[in-house]
Design a protein around this motif. Structure first.
Motif, PDB file in Angstrom:
ATOM      1  N   ARG A  12       0.801  -1.220   0.000  1.00  0.00           N
ATOM      2  CA  ARG A  12       0.000   0.000   0.000  1.00  0.00           C
ATOM      3  C   ARG A  12       0.837   1.275   0.000  1.00  0.00           C
ATOM      4  O   ARG A  12       0.352   2.339   0.336  1.00  0.00           O
ATOM      5  N   LYS A  13       2.102   1.154  -0.389  1.00  0.00           N
ATOM      6  CA  LYS A  13       2.978   2.326  -0.531  1.00  0.00           C
ATOM      7  C   LYS A  13       3.140   2.640  -2.016  1.00  0.00           C
ATOM      8  O   LYS A  13       3.076   1.749  -2.864  1.00  0.00           O
ATOM      9  N   LYS A  14       3.388   3.906  -2.329  1.00  0.00           N
ATOM     10  CA  LYS A  14       3.674   4.284  -3.703  1.00  0.00           C
ATOM     11  C   LYS A  14       5.123   3.924  -4.009  1.00  0.00           C
ATOM     12  O   LYS A  14       6.025   4.264  -3.229  1.00  0.00           O
ATOM     13  N   VAL A  15       5.337   3.232  -5.119  1.00  0.00           N
ATOM     14  CA  VAL A  15       6.668   2.757  -5.466  1.00  0.00           C
ATOM     15  C   VAL A  15       6.967   2.998  -6.942  1.00  0.00           C
ATOM     16  O   VAL A  15       6.061   3.218  -7.745  1.00  0.00           O
ATOM     17  N   GLY A  27       3.374   3.306  -9.184  1.00  0.00           N
ATOM     18  CA  GLY A  27       2.031   3.023  -8.719  1.00  0.00           C
ATOM     19  C   GLY A  27       2.040   2.565  -7.274  1.00  0.00           C
ATOM     20  O   GLY A  27       3.063   2.609  -6.598  1.00  0.00           O
ATOM     21  N   VAL A  28       0.881   2.114  -6.823  1.00  0.00           N
ATOM     22  CA  VAL A  28       0.732   1.631  -5.457  1.00  0.00           C
ATOM     23  C   VAL A  28       0.944   0.123  -5.448  1.00  0.00           C
ATOM     24  O   VAL A  28       0.272  -0.607  -6.179  1.00  0.00           O
ATOM     25  N   ASN A  41      -3.166   1.930  -9.898  1.00  0.00           N
ATOM     26  CA  ASN A  41      -2.962   3.361 -10.197  1.00  0.00           C
ATOM     27  C   ASN A  41      -1.593   3.573 -10.827  1.00  0.00           C
ATOM     28  O   ASN A  41      -0.768   4.332 -10.330  1.00  0.00           O
ATOM     29  N   VAL A  42      -1.370   2.918 -11.937  1.00  0.00           N
ATOM     30  CA  VAL A  42      -0.034   2.811 -12.529  1.00  0.00           C
ATOM     31  C   VAL A  42       0.180   3.796 -13.677  1.00  0.00           C
ATOM     32  O   VAL A  42      -0.714   4.037 -14.485  1.00  0.00           O
ATOM     33  N   THR A  43       1.397   4.326 -13.728  1.00  0.00           N
ATOM     34  CA  THR A  43       1.891   5.072 -14.877  1.00  0.00           C
ATOM     35  C   THR A  43       3.129   4.348 -15.386  1.00  0.00           C
ATOM     36  O   THR A  43       4.014   3.999 -14.601  1.00  0.00           O
ATOM     37  N   MET A  44       3.177   4.111 -16.706  1.00  0.00           N
ATOM     38  CA  MET A  44       4.317   3.415 -17.315  1.00  0.00           C
ATOM     39  C   MET A  44       5.289   4.447 -17.887  1.00  0.00           C
ATOM     40  O   MET A  44       4.875   5.417 -18.531  1.00  0.00           O
ATOM     41  N   GLU A  57      -5.008  -3.134 -13.102  1.00  0.00           N
ATOM     42  CA  GLU A  57      -3.841  -3.539 -12.314  1.00  0.00           C
ATOM     43  C   GLU A  57      -2.739  -4.058 -13.224  1.00  0.00           C
ATOM     44  O   GLU A  57      -3.006  -4.545 -14.322  1.00  0.00           O
ATOM     45  N   ILE A  58      -1.515  -3.958 -12.747  1.00  0.00           N
ATOM     46  CA  ILE A  58      -0.353  -4.514 -13.436  1.00  0.00           C
ATOM     47  C   ILE A  58       0.197  -5.639 -12.571  1.00  0.00           C
ATOM     48  O   ILE A  58       0.391  -5.460 -11.367  1.00  0.00           O
ATOM     49  N   VAL A  59       0.450  -6.787 -13.181  1.00  0.00           N
ATOM     50  CA  VAL A  59       1.058  -7.921 -12.486  1.00  0.00           C
ATOM     51  C   VAL A  59       2.448  -8.125 -13.071  1.00  0.00           C
ATOM     52  O   VAL A  59       2.597  -8.275 -14.286  1.00  0.00           O
TER      53      VAL A  59
END
Length: 72
Positions: A12-15, A27-28, A41-44, A57-59
């Motif tokens: 649950r941290k932004k990384v 994202g988170v 909540n991802v930005t590539m 979501e990104i896996v």
């Protein structure tokens, strides 16, 4: 602090996750399931391209990750 405790503190941290392919995702960190990490909540970010938002979501498989930076 054990390795397990450290992993729990990242959830649950932004990384920023940097991959061996020079691509990065911001994202988170939502979950870690076995060899997989899940981001929301991802930005590539790719070299030579503008950052682009990603739906859903990104896996990511852990063996593709070069390093993880905690930003928040």
């Amino acid at each position: 602090m054990t390795v397990l405790d450290f992993r729990r503190t990242l959830i649950r941290k932004k990384v920023v996750i940097n991959l061996h392919s020079s691509r990065a995702f911001v994202g988170v960190l939502w979950a870690q399931r076995g060899p997989l990490v899940v981001l929301r909540n991802v930005t590539m970010h790719e070299p030579g391209a503008a950052p682009s938002p990603v739906d859903g979501e990104i896996v990511i498989e852990r063996d593709q990750i070069e390093f993880i930076q905690v930003t928040g």
